[in-house]
Design an enzyme around this catalytic site. Sequence first.
Site, PDB file in Angstrom:
ATOM      1  N   GLY A  21      35.514  97.622  53.067  1.00  0.00           N
ATOM      2  CA  GLY A  21      34.458  98.597  53.307  1.00  0.00           C
ATOM      3  C   GLY A  21      34.358  98.846  54.802  1.00  0.00           C
ATOM      4  CE1 TYR A  22      36.428  98.505  60.257  1.00  0.00           C
ATOM      5  CE2 TYR A  22      36.503 100.813  60.925  1.00  0.00           C
ATOM      6  CZ  TYR A  22      36.565  99.465  61.249  1.00  0.00           C
ATOM      7  OH  TYR A  22      36.766  99.078  62.556  1.00  0.00           O
ATOM      8  N   GLY A  23      32.391 101.513  56.386  1.00  0.00           N
ATOM      9  CA  GLY A  23      31.339 102.435  56.780  1.00  0.00           C
ATOM     10  C   GLY A  23      30.588 101.859  57.957  1.00  0.00           C
ATOM     11  CG  ASN A  24      26.148 101.582  60.082  1.00  0.00           C
ATOM     12  OD1 ASN A  24      26.300 101.810  61.270  1.00  0.00           O
ATOM     13  ND2 ASN A  24      25.186 100.802  59.638  1.00  0.00           N
ATOM     14  CE  LYS A  66      19.223 100.043  47.675  1.00  0.00           C
ATOM     15  NZ  LYS A  66      19.203  99.209  48.897  1.00  0.00           N
ATOM     16  N   GLY A 114      30.616  97.846  57.683  1.00  0.00           N
ATOM     17  CA  GLY A 114      31.930  97.250  57.894  1.00  0.00           C
ATOM     18  C   GLY A 114      32.469  97.442  59.296  1.00  0.00           C
TER      19      GLY A 114
END
Length: 436
Positions: free
Chosen positions: A238-241, A126, A243
Site C-alpha cells: 500500500g503506497y498511499g498517504n 465510519k 504507506g
Amino acid sequence: MSEKNQLSQCTPSEKIIQTEAAPDHNPFRIARKQLDEAADIIQLDPAAHEILRWPLRELHVTIPVKMDSGCIKIFHGFRVQYNDARGPNKGGVRFHPDESIDTVRALAAWMTWKTAVMDLPLGGGKGGVICDTKSMSNDELERLSRAYIRQVGRMLGLEKDVPAPDMYTTPQIMAWMADEYSFMQGNNEFGVVTGKPLELGGSAGRGDATARGGIYCVREAAELLGMNLSGMKAAIQGYGNVGSNTHKLAVELLGMRVVCVSDSQGGIYNPEGLDHAELMTHKQATGSVTGFPGALPVANEELLELDVAVLFPAALESVINGSNAGNIKAILIAELANGPATPEADKILYSKGIHVIPDLLCNAGGVTVSYFEMVQNSYGYYWEEEDVHRRLEKKMKTAFRKVNETARKYNVHNRLGAYILAVERVADAMKLRGWV
C-alpha cells in the site's frame, strides 16, 4: 437525445449497491468473532456483549449527483455510529468502488476499540460512499462530498459524530464537507470534521500521523524484542498517504532499508533499498510505483511473503489469511491497514512467534491526532508540529505498553490483548451510564 432519455441512460451507477461484503472475508463477521473471543475470556456481561455486537445507529443514503456531462448519477452511501458510551463518535469517510455496509460496520467497530485502546474520550463511527474517485473530476468529487454531508449531516456534530479522511478522501474533501455543514448550520462549524487543511483549523502533524504512530510502535516493539532495526529490511503493501509516509519515516526515524513497496497496480523490489524522494516523484508522474527504474516487479501477494524484518500491511482488509500466514517470514508485522489479518491468520502468526502490532494500536496515530485537532478547534489555540509529535509519541508508547501488559496477563496474542483492553473500557463506560 432528449433530456429524459439522457438521464435514464446515466442514472444507474456502475456498481449495484452492496449490502454485504464478500462472505469469505466479511470484515464485520471477523470483527464480531474477535469481540466474541475477548468477551468469552473476560466473561463479559451478556447484555453488554449483545450491545457491543451491533452498531447503535446506521444510516443508508441515496445520493443523486449531477455529473460534468449533465446527467444524474446515483450513488449509495452509509454512516455508522457503532458505540458512543465513551464520547462522541469518531471515524473516517471512505470513497471506494467496493464499499459495503458490512465493511463500514466493521470499521466503525474497530474505531470504537481503537479509541478505547488509546484511552481517548471518543466512540467509533465510519462512513462510506460506493464510487470510483479515479474516474471522477474534481468538480464531481466536490458535488458528491457536499451531497453526502447534506444526507448524513443530521447525525453529525462536535458532540455527536466527527468524520475524518480515509481511503480516497483528502483534506480538500474534508474542507468541502466542513463548508457544506457550516452552510447548513448557518455559521462556521469547522470542528465537525478533522483532517482539514491548516487554513480551516486543521492540525499540524495530521498528514503523517497514522504512519508516525505506527513507526513509534515499531520502535517500542524492537526495544521489547531486542532488535536493532538500523539497516534492516522492510516491505510496505500500500503506497498511499500512509504507506508513502511510512517509507519516509522508517528510513528517517528507524534507519531501515525499505526494499519493496506496492500499490493497487503492483509492486517493486530492490534489495539495496528504494529511495523515497525518487519513488514519490515517479509515482506522481506515472500514477503508480510500478515501472520504477532499477527495481524488479513483484506481485502484492509476493510482497507479503518476503524475507524482511518488518512487514507493513497498509492497504486493504484480510490480505493476511489462513492460506498465506504460514508463509510470512517477517519478524514483526505492523498493521497500518484496518483488519489486514483474519482470525485464522492470527493463530498461525502467534504460533510462529511473529510479533504483530495490531491495527487497533498500530494505526491509531491518525485518530489520536484527529482528537488533538478536535481539542484545538474547541478552544481556538493551535499547537506547533513538535508539540503534536511529542504528545502523539507519549500516547502511542502508553497504549503499546498497556496492550502488551494485557496480552501477557491473559497469555494471548497482541490483537486479543488490545480487544480485551478496549472491550473492558467500553463495557465499564456502559455500566457507569446505566446501559447494562
